[in-house]
Design an enzyme around this catalytic site. Structure first.
Site, PDB file in Angstrom:
ATOM      1  N   LYS A 176      11.342  62.743  13.669  1.00  0.00           N
ATOM      2  CA  LYS A 176      11.856  62.559  15.032  1.00  0.00           C
ATOM      3  C   LYS A 176      12.509  63.862  15.438  1.00  0.00           C
ATOM      4  O   LYS A 176      13.665  64.135  15.107  1.00  0.00           O
ATOM      5  CB  LYS A 176      12.881  61.410  15.039  1.00  0.00           C
ATOM      6  CG  LYS A 176      12.953  60.637  16.337  1.00  0.00           C
ATOM      7  CD  LYS A 176      13.399  61.444  17.531  1.00  0.00           C
ATOM      8  CE  LYS A 176      14.883  61.682  17.582  1.00  0.00           C
ATOM      9  NZ  LYS A 176      15.246  62.620  18.680  1.00  0.00           N
ATOM     10  N   GLU A 252      22.678  67.928   6.814  1.00  0.00           N
ATOM     11  CA  GLU A 252      23.114  69.311   7.095  1.00  0.00           C
ATOM     12  C   GLU A 252      23.733  69.287   8.490  1.00  0.00           C
ATOM     13  O   GLU A 252      23.034  69.092   9.482  1.00  0.00           O
ATOM     14  CB  GLU A 252      21.917  70.267   7.023  1.00  0.00           C
ATOM     15  CG  GLU A 252      21.328  70.314   5.606  1.00  0.00           C
ATOM     16  CD  GLU A 252      20.100  71.215   5.452  1.00  0.00           C
ATOM     17  OE1 GLU A 252      19.552  71.254   4.344  1.00  0.00           O
ATOM     18  OE2 GLU A 252      19.696  71.866   6.433  1.00  0.00           O
ATOM     19  N   CYS A 286      23.831  76.957  13.080  1.00  0.00           N
ATOM     20  CA  CYS A 286      24.959  76.278  12.450  1.00  0.00           C
ATOM     21  C   CYS A 286      25.773  77.235  11.574  1.00  0.00           C
ATOM     22  O   CYS A 286      26.923  76.963  11.268  1.00  0.00           O
ATOM     23  CB  CYS A 286      24.459  75.116  11.617  1.00  0.00           C
ATOM     24  SG  CYS A 286      23.298  75.659  10.354  1.00  0.00           S
ATOM     25  N   GLU A 388      33.791  73.214  16.699  1.00  0.00           N
ATOM     26  CA  GLU A 388      32.514  73.933  16.822  1.00  0.00           C
ATOM     27  C   GLU A 388      32.121  74.015  18.296  1.00  0.00           C
ATOM     28  O   GLU A 388      32.074  72.995  18.982  1.00  0.00           O
ATOM     29  CB  GLU A 388      31.420  73.187  16.039  1.00  0.00           C
ATOM     30  CG  GLU A 388      30.079  73.899  16.085  1.00  0.00           C
ATOM     31  CD  GLU A 388      28.937  73.077  15.454  1.00  0.00           C
ATOM     32  OE1 GLU A 388      28.752  71.916  15.848  1.00  0.00           O
ATOM     33  OE2 GLU A 388      28.244  73.627  14.579  1.00  0.00           O
TER      34      GLU A 388
HETATM   35  P1  NAD Z   1      22.511  66.097  17.451  1.00  0.00           P
HETATM   36  O1  NAD Z   1      23.237  65.514  16.306  1.00  0.00           O
HETATM   37  O2  NAD Z   1      22.957  65.787  18.823  1.00  0.00           O
HETATM   38  O3  NAD Z   1      20.966  65.689  17.409  1.00  0.00           O
HETATM   39  C1  NAD Z   1      20.175  65.932  16.279  1.00  0.00           C
HETATM   40  C2  NAD Z   1      19.060  64.908  16.214  1.00  0.00           C
HETATM   41  O4  NAD Z   1      19.626  63.613  15.980  1.00  0.00           O
HETATM   42  C3  NAD Z   1      18.244  64.791  17.496  1.00  0.00           C
HETATM   43  O5  NAD Z   1      16.888  64.598  17.137  1.00  0.00           O
HETATM   44  C4  NAD Z   1      18.811  63.534  18.138  1.00  0.00           C
HETATM   45  O6  NAD Z   1      17.913  62.874  18.994  1.00  0.00           O
HETATM   46  C5  NAD Z   1      19.115  62.692  16.918  1.00  0.00           C
HETATM   47  N1  NAD Z   1      20.132  61.657  17.094  1.00  0.00           N
HETATM   48  C6  NAD Z   1      21.224  61.688  17.890  1.00  0.00           C
HETATM   49  N2  NAD Z   1      21.938  60.542  17.748  1.00  0.00           N
HETATM   50  C7  NAD Z   1      21.286  59.777  16.839  1.00  0.00           C
HETATM   51  C8  NAD Z   1      21.519  58.491  16.270  1.00  0.00           C
HETATM   52  N3  NAD Z   1      22.585  57.762  16.594  1.00  0.00           N
HETATM   53  N4  NAD Z   1      20.633  58.027  15.363  1.00  0.00           N
HETATM   54  C9  NAD Z   1      19.558  58.755  14.998  1.00  0.00           C
HETATM   55  N5  NAD Z   1      19.280  59.976  15.509  1.00  0.00           N
HETATM   56  C10 NAD Z   1      20.138  60.490  16.416  1.00  0.00           C
HETATM   57  O7  NAD Z   1      22.506  67.667  17.191  1.00  0.00           O
HETATM   58  P2  NAD Z   1      21.944  68.809  18.130  1.00  0.00           P
HETATM   59  O8  NAD Z   1      22.841  68.900  19.329  1.00  0.00           O
HETATM   60  O9  NAD Z   1      20.487  68.586  18.320  1.00  0.00           O
HETATM   61  O10 NAD Z   1      22.114  70.116  17.207  1.00  0.00           O
HETATM   62  C11 NAD Z   1      23.274  70.902  17.171  1.00  0.00           C
HETATM   63  C12 NAD Z   1      24.130  70.512  15.987  1.00  0.00           C
HETATM   64  O11 NAD Z   1      23.373  70.593  14.786  1.00  0.00           O
HETATM   65  C13 NAD Z   1      25.309  71.441  15.766  1.00  0.00           C
HETATM   66  O12 NAD Z   1      26.431  70.692  15.422  1.00  0.00           O
HETATM   67  C14 NAD Z   1      24.876  72.288  14.570  1.00  0.00           C
HETATM   68  O13 NAD Z   1      25.929  72.850  13.822  1.00  0.00           O
HETATM   69  C15 NAD Z   1      24.095  71.304  13.780  1.00  0.00           C
HETATM   70  N6  NAD Z   1      23.155  71.967  12.876  1.00  0.00           N
HETATM   71  C16 NAD Z   1      23.443  72.003  11.527  1.00  0.00           C
HETATM   72  C17 NAD Z   1      22.587  72.662  10.651  1.00  0.00           C
HETATM   73  C18 NAD Z   1      22.859  72.775   9.169  1.00  0.00           C
HETATM   74  O14 NAD Z   1      21.973  73.217   8.434  1.00  0.00           O
HETATM   75  N7  NAD Z   1      24.021  72.399   8.681  1.00  0.00           N
HETATM   76  C19 NAD Z   1      21.434  73.254  11.148  1.00  0.00           C
HETATM   77  C20 NAD Z   1      21.186  73.194  12.508  1.00  0.00           C
HETATM   78  C21 NAD Z   1      22.054  72.539  13.375  1.00  0.00           C
HETATM   79  O1  6OD Z   2      17.732  78.510   6.484  1.00  0.00           O
HETATM   80  C1  6OD Z   2      17.754  77.288   6.293  1.00  0.00           C
HETATM   81  O2  6OD Z   2      17.105  76.745   5.379  1.00  0.00           O
HETATM   82  C2  6OD Z   2      18.560  76.441   7.165  1.00  0.00           C
HETATM   83  N1  6OD Z   2      18.591  75.122   6.873  1.00  0.00           N
HETATM   84  C3  6OD Z   2      19.221  76.992   8.202  1.00  0.00           C
HETATM   85  C4  6OD Z   2      20.030  76.270   9.084  1.00  0.00           C
HETATM   86  C5  6OD Z   2      20.474  76.863  10.205  1.00  0.00           C
HETATM   87  C6  6OD Z   2      21.277  76.178  11.150  1.00  0.00           C
HETATM   88  O3  6OD Z   2      21.198  76.281  12.343  1.00  0.00           O
END
Ligand code: NAD
Ligand code: 6OD
Length: 484
Positions: A176, A252, A286, A388
């Site tokens: 998804k 993550e 992130c 954040e």
């Molecule tokens: P988000 O959590 O809003 O959405 C991520 C995904 O989850 C989307 O596909 C969304 O449709 C889905 N989703 C939302 N609510 C849901 C629910 N209740 N049940 C199931 N699925 C649901 O995140 P975003 O705004 O798309 O991305 C930005 C965030 O992601 C930031 O906080 C960033 O730090 C984090 N991020 C973390 C990493 C990491 O590796 N730690 C990597 C990339 C992004």
């Molecule tokens: O490099 C990766 O494997 C990874 N998971 C990066 C995540 C980046 C976050 O935005």
């Protein structure tokens, strides 16, 4: 108008509701996405269940790995299509998508195809109470159907980072992708067909989170595990959804990452490194550093150096090779980032540069651009230092001792990434080992070796992926004990 469809059991399937896929560079609609309702999500999960027992389930590890290499070959063959789709969906500069996102997608498949072929398993010779021996050895089995839920910032990179090891371990997947960036997940389906991945092994359902495809997937009783990248709050909601069926999760999540710059650093290297660490992908990584701590003797020159770099960034059309700063992902995210810019001023920040929106005098004015922004002067308790923001912004604060820098860097509920800038390698090791973070870089940032553990502490996640850590999450170990 182009349609982006779900992909279920080898067929591109139209859903009952549609939503717009918007280009963040100018707000134009690129495509209509057809979303999956609960029934279509169920079809996808049933197709994935069935595929576990078909050709895919009978393949040996070597042949599975060979097919994943073919997926990587096909991504490389269609490199330009993936780049174009990713740039249109995210607004990221074409130079970045070509250097980072699409090459990493191919690398993800290659690395995990090879990792699963090379993986060894534990075995122990055990003494029995009657003085004889038993042999214990573990075998790896797939988890079953894995639900993969991904965000919009690095859509293809993060999807394949999870799909590749899941498939390498013999699972089938239902993906998804974010509603903001649906294109490359569906494009990947075409590549899966080309590479001979059997029907039902890779499925895509489009839609939103709550009360939509995301939630339908996490609640589905036949999904055996959920792997998720996104916001910490969403992680908490997913954890509640999977609790009744006790599914394993790998999360993550968000970060509020610190960088520590010592006065003995290589100044140019640190300024260039932090320019990437703060502003890459418009700060929507992130791992980006939103808190920068600089040793006092270098504070003023460092702030001036980073300001010069921020002001030299070139926002513009994402497909223009010279652009190195794209827009934020959406109008809603623009509003969130601007609300933090306003809050920073209310909290007493000194605006070193930025703090507003750029003006182009053309269609880009309808896009979701913000100025790269640097603040100083905030208290460590300010919300802008604690929360954040996920935009091209950092706060820079001075420190006087190593202990003080470590304490400030670690004073966060998050614990994803840190970076340390020093030419004193003993100090580099010492400080790195004190960081409350899943990954700490010394004199570099976002330098990835896909065999290493990746994940976060605290609000930044649960579990580690990468190399053997991914294989361990995406498989069940069955220990066999034989009395000899
Ligand atoms: P988000 O959590 O809003 O959405 C991520 C995904 O989850 C989307 O596909 C969304 O449709 C889905 N989703 C939302 N609510 C849901 C629910 N209740 N049940 C199931 N699925 C649901 O995140 P975003 O705004 O798309 O991305 C930005 C965030 O992601 C930031 O906080 C960033 O730090 C984090 N991020 C973390 C990493 C990491 O590796 N730690 C990597 C990339 C992004
Ligand atoms: O490099 C990766 O494997 C990874 N998971 C990066 C995540 C980046 C976050 O935005």
């Amino acid at each position: 108008m182009k349609s982006i469809l779900n992909y279920i059991d080898g067929e591109f399937v139209r859903g009952k509701h549609e939503f717009a896929d918007v280009n963040p560079a100018d707000g134009s609609v690129i495509a209509q996405v057809t979303g999956a309702d609960r029934a279509l999500v169920d079809d996808a999960v049933q197709a994935a269940c069935k595929a576990l027992h078909g050709e895919w389930g009978r393949l040996g590890t070597r042949e599975r790995a060979a097919r994943l290499h073919k997926v990587a070959d096909a991504i490389e063959l269609h490199f330009d299509c993936f780049v174009e789709a990713e740039v249109a969906d995210t607004g990221k500069p074409v130079a970045l998508a070509s250097r980072l996102d699409v090459p990493r997608a191919a690398a993800n498949f290659r690395v995990f195809a090879d990792a699963v072929k090379m993986a060894s398993l534990e075995s122990f010779q055990t003494e029995t109470p009657d003085g004889k021996n038993a042999l214990n050895y573990a075998v790896r089995k797939p988890l079953g159907v894995v639900g993969i839920i991904t965000p919009w910032n690095l859509p293809l990179l993060l999807l394949t980072w999870k799909a590749a090891p899941a498939l390498a371990c013999g699972n089938t997947v239902v993906v998804k992708p974010s509603e903001e960036t649906p294109a490359t997940a569906t494009l990947l389906a075409e590549v899966m067909q080309e590479a001979g991945i059997p029907n039902g092994v890779y499925n895509v359902v489009h839609g939103f989170g709550p009360n939509s495809a995301g939630e339908f997937l996490t609640q589905h009783p036949d999904v055996n595990a959920i792997t998720f990248t996104g916001e910490s709050r969403t992680g908490a909601a997913i954890m509640q959804a999977v609790a009744p069926s006790v599914k394993p999760v790998s999360f993550e999540l968000g970060g509020k990452n610190a960088a520590i710059v010592f006065a003995d650093c290589d100044f140019e290297e640190a300024v260039n490194g932090l320019t990437e660490a703060v502003f890459l992908n418009t700060g929507q990584v992130c791992l980006c550093a939103e808190r920068v701590y600089v040793e006092r003797p270098m504070f003023d020159s460092f702030v001036t150096g980073l300001k010069r770099k921020a002001e030299a960034l070139r926002p513009g059309w994402p497909m223009d090779e010279s652009t190195n700063l794209g827009p934020l992902i959406s109008a809603q995210h623009l509003e969130k980032v601007l609300s933090y810019y306003k809050l920073a001023r209310e909290e007493g920040a000194i605006v070193v540069t930025g703090g507003g929106v750029p003006e182009f005098g053309n269609a880009l004015d309808k896009g979701f651009y913000v100025q790269p922004t640097i603040y100083t002067g905030l208290s460590e308790l300010a919300r802008c230092v604690k929360e954040e923001i996920f935009g091209p912004v950092c706060h820079i604060a001075p420190f006087d001792s190593e202990e003080e820098a470590v304490a400030m860097a670690n004073d966060s509920k998050y614990g994803l990434a840190a970076s340390i800038w020093t030419t004193n390698l003993s100090r580099g090791h010492r400080v790195a080992q004190k960081m409350n973070a899943g990954i700490t870089w010394v004199n570099c940032w976002f330098l990835r070796d896909l065999r290493t553990p990746f994940g976060g502490m605290g609000l930044s996640g649960i579990g580690r992926e990468g190399g053997m850590h991914s294989l361990n999450f995406y498989s069940e170990l069955n220990n066999i004990c034989i009395r000899l």
